[in-house]
Design a protein around this motif. Structure first.
Motif, short mmCIF file in Angstrom:
data_model
loop_
_atom_site.label_atom_id
_atom_site.label_comp_id
_atom_site.label_asym_id
_atom_site.label_seq_id
_atom_site.Cartn_x
_atom_site.Cartn_y
_atom_site.Cartn_z
N VAL A 1 9.08 5.09 47.26
CA VAL A 1 9.86 4.79 48.47
C VAL A 1 10.13 6.06 49.26
O VAL A 1 9.95 6.12 50.48
N GLY A 2 10.58 7.10 48.55
CA GLY A 2 10.85 8.37 49.21
C GLY A 2 9.63 8.96 49.86
O GLY A 2 9.68 9.47 50.98
N ALA A 3 8.48 8.90 49.15
CA ALA A 3 7.24 9.44 49.69
C ALA A 3 6.83 8.69 50.95
O ALA A 3 6.41 9.29 51.95
N ARG A 4 6.94 7.36 50.92
CA ARG A 4 6.54 6.56 52.08
C ARG A 4 7.43 6.84 53.29
O ARG A 4 6.94 7.04 54.40
N LEU A 5 8.73 6.86 53.09
CA LEU A 5 9.65 7.09 54.20
C LEU A 5 9.52 8.51 54.76
O LEU A 5 9.77 8.74 55.94
N ALA A 6 9.13 9.45 53.91
CA ALA A 6 8.95 10.83 54.36
C ALA A 6 7.54 11.07 54.88
O ALA A 6 7.22 12.18 55.33
N ASP A 7 6.68 10.04 54.79
CA ASP A 7 5.30 10.13 55.28
C ASP A 7 4.55 11.27 54.59
O ASP A 7 3.91 12.11 55.21
N ARG A 8 4.64 11.28 53.27
CA ARG A 8 3.88 12.27 52.51
C ARG A 8 3.17 11.57 51.36
O ARG A 8 3.48 10.42 51.02
N ARG A 9 2.24 12.29 50.75
CA ARG A 9 1.45 11.73 49.67
C ARG A 9 2.33 11.46 48.46
O ARG A 9 3.05 12.35 48.00
N PRO A 10 2.28 10.23 47.91
CA PRO A 10 3.09 9.95 46.73
C PRO A 10 2.49 10.59 45.49
O PRO A 10 1.32 10.96 45.46
N GLY A 11 3.29 10.72 44.48
CA GLY A 11 2.78 11.25 43.22
C GLY A 11 3.91 11.84 42.39
O GLY A 11 4.74 12.58 42.92
N LEU A 12 3.89 11.55 41.11
CA LEU A 12 4.94 12.04 40.22
C LEU A 12 4.58 13.33 39.53
O LEU A 12 5.41 14.17 39.28
N VAL A 13 3.32 13.47 39.17
CA VAL A 13 2.95 14.49 38.21
C VAL A 13 2.85 15.86 38.88
O VAL A 13 2.01 16.09 39.73
N THR A 14 3.74 16.74 38.51
CA THR A 14 3.63 18.13 38.91
C THR A 14 2.55 18.78 38.06
O THR A 14 2.44 18.53 36.87
N ASP A 15 1.74 19.62 38.67
CA ASP A 15 0.65 20.28 37.95
C ASP A 15 1.21 21.42 37.11
O ASP A 15 1.17 22.59 37.51
#
Length: 241
Positions: free
Chosen positions: A143-157
């Protein structure tokens, strides 16, 4: 239905609601590294200090650093005087263990600065979300990624951060950290306090973000009104060369 929320205080909500969700991670890392009497620990991005308190309770000498002034102030209120918490890591102090339990991709410059002066062999632990399919919270964070218009994803490298900081990999692990809340309102406040929705709030408004988080939480609300989301977190262990 959108829950009725108390005023939004991210630092205090983190301390009172969200931070305890990661206790299994803190315990697993400290157990693996044998943190105890005589261990010198630096906690980067230490938040309001629960992980520091747990290390100190094991007898470790503990210092924390976090650039969020409100969280630093809360940590100073909560922790024993023997535990130092600052907004920048102290310079010239040797550590045995450096932790970053709340890792983001933006951690690299801070990590490089700290480890550049650390003694060879110093242990560094970075932690972040596990695989998306093992994290029930992943659709909510989208939800946060969509509203902020950025690529979603949980995994930090995490492995990329280890390489980027010039550290030597030395193992990894996974820990179950379920998120459990008394009700939807508590869940929304807790999740907002993680910082994962900050960009969304700036791009839209707090009320809209709260509403959409509550809608995304619906599948995780149990019959008694509590919210339960199983998650897995991953950590990596590295050494300063």
């Amino acid at each position: 239905m959108t829950p009725t929320l108390v005023p939004h205080h991210p630092a205090r909500d983190w301390a009172e609601i969200q931070e305890r969700m990661l206790v299994p991670l803190y315990e697993a890392v400290y157990d693996r590294l044998g943190v105890g009497a005589g261990t010198r620990v630096l906690g980067l991005r230490c938040g309001s200090g629960l992980a520091l308190l747990m290390a100190a309770a094991r007898g470790a000498s503990v210092v924390g650093a976090d650039r969020d002034h409100a969280r630093v102030e809360l940590a100073r209120e909560r922790l024993p005087e023997a535990v130092t918490v600052t907004e920048e890591p102290p310079e010239g102090v040797p550590y045995d263990v450096i932790t970053a339990f709340h890792t983001t991709d933006r951690l690299l410059p801070e990590l490089v600065a700290v480890t550049r002066t650390a003694q060879p062999g110093t242990t560094v632990v970075l932690a972040g979300w596990g695989p998306p399919e093992r994290c029930a919270t992943e659709p909510v964070l989208r939800v946060g990624a969509r509203l902020a218009d950025r690529r979603p994803g949980l995994v930090t490298d995490l492995d990329g951060l280890v390489a980027g900081a010039g550290l030597r990999p030395d193992g990894s692990g996974r820990v179950a950290c379920p998120f459990g809340y008394a009700n939807e309102g508590s869940a929304v406040r807790g999740l907002l306090s993680t910082g994962a929705f900050d960009e969304a709030v700036r791009a839209t408004d707090l009320g809209q973000v709260e509403k959409e988080i509550a809608e995304a939480l619906a599948p995780h609300v149990r019959a008694d009104g509590t919210v339960w989301m199983p998650n897995v977190f991953r950590y990596v262990v590295a050494r300063v060369r």
